[in-house]
Motif scaffolding. Structure first.
Motif, mmCIF file in Angstrom:
data_model
loop_
_atom_site.group_PDB
_atom_site.id
_atom_site.type_symbol
_atom_site.label_atom_id
_atom_site.label_comp_id
_atom_site.label_asym_id
_atom_site.label_seq_id
_atom_site.Cartn_x
_atom_site.Cartn_y
_atom_site.Cartn_z
ATOM 1 N N HIS A 129 -7.857 16.174 103.351
ATOM 2 C CA HIS A 129 -8.104 16.412 102.027
ATOM 3 C C HIS A 129 -7.262 17.318 101.264
ATOM 4 O O HIS A 129 -7.371 17.177 100.029
ATOM 5 N N HIS A 130 -6.413 17.989 102.206
ATOM 6 C CA HIS A 130 -5.554 18.855 101.207
ATOM 7 C C HIS A 130 -4.182 18.885 101.586
ATOM 8 O O HIS A 130 -3.360 19.958 101.196
ATOM 9 N N PHE B 200 -0.585 24.149 111.780
ATOM 10 C CA PHE B 200 -1.870 24.440 112.331
ATOM 11 C C PHE B 200 -1.491 25.445 113.615
ATOM 12 O O PHE B 200 -0.493 25.223 113.918
ATOM 13 N N ASP C 241 -9.731 21.393 115.088
ATOM 14 C CA ASP C 241 -11.080 21.577 114.845
ATOM 15 C C ASP C 241 -11.452 20.944 113.510
ATOM 16 O O ASP C 241 -10.957 20.388 112.790
ATOM 17 N N LYS C 242 -13.043 21.122 113.266
ATOM 18 C CA LYS C 242 -13.411 20.361 112.057
ATOM 19 C C LYS C 242 -12.806 20.899 110.964
ATOM 20 O O LYS C 242 -12.332 19.979 109.985
ATOM 21 N N GLU C 243 -12.401 22.137 110.584
ATOM 22 C CA GLU C 243 -11.970 22.807 109.320
ATOM 23 C C GLU C 243 -10.428 22.232 109.263
ATOM 24 O O GLU C 243 -9.867 21.799 108.220
ATOM 25 N N GLN C 244 -9.502 21.967 110.427
ATOM 26 C CA GLN C 244 -8.154 21.738 110.380
ATOM 27 C C GLN C 244 -8.220 20.237 110.066
ATOM 28 O O GLN C 244 -7.317 20.030 109.257
ATOM 29 N N LEU D 247 -10.262 18.496 107.932
ATOM 30 C CA LEU D 247 -10.571 18.413 106.698
ATOM 31 C C LEU D 247 -9.465 18.786 105.962
ATOM 32 O O LEU D 247 -9.088 18.187 104.926
ATOM 33 N N ALA D 248 -8.726 19.985 106.332
ATOM 34 C CA ALA D 248 -7.412 20.431 105.683
ATOM 35 C C ALA D 248 -6.341 19.323 105.771
ATOM 36 O O ALA D 248 -5.719 19.293 104.794
ATOM 37 N N LYS E 108 -2.426 19.603 104.423
ATOM 38 C CA LYS E 108 -1.904 20.772 104.955
ATOM 39 C C LYS E 108 -1.454 20.126 106.282
ATOM 40 O O LYS E 108 -2.051 19.207 106.977
#
Length: 73
Positions: free
Chosen positions: A49-50, A55, A40-43, A45-46, A52
């Motif tokens: 950009h982070h 999941f 999903d969108k948050e995953q 980005l993570a 991660k």
């Protein structure tokens, strides 16, 4: 809906391809375009950009987008 915890890493020899693991079990590989559909969108980005790589994703999405490894039979 059933979910599975996965780890996603860059493929060591293919560009724009990622390896998907569940614990010590290789699930398969996924193209970058399909990974955008898997997460999903948050995953997303993570992941980008982070840095991660762990999941929780729906099993149905894994079946639809992840290519299983070939066996040497």
């Amino acid at each position: 809906m059933e979910y599975l915890k996965v780890e996603i890493f860059s493929h060591f020899s293919k560009v724009y391809t990622y390896i998907v693991w569940n614990g010590k079990h290789l699930i398969g590989e996924i193209a970058e375009d399909d990974m955008m559909k898997l997460l999903d969108k948050e995953q997303v980005l993570a992941f980008y950009h982070h840095n991660k790589n762990n999941f929780k994703v729906p099993v149905s999405s894994i079946e639809a987008f992840v290519t299983k490894p070939k066996t040497n039979d």
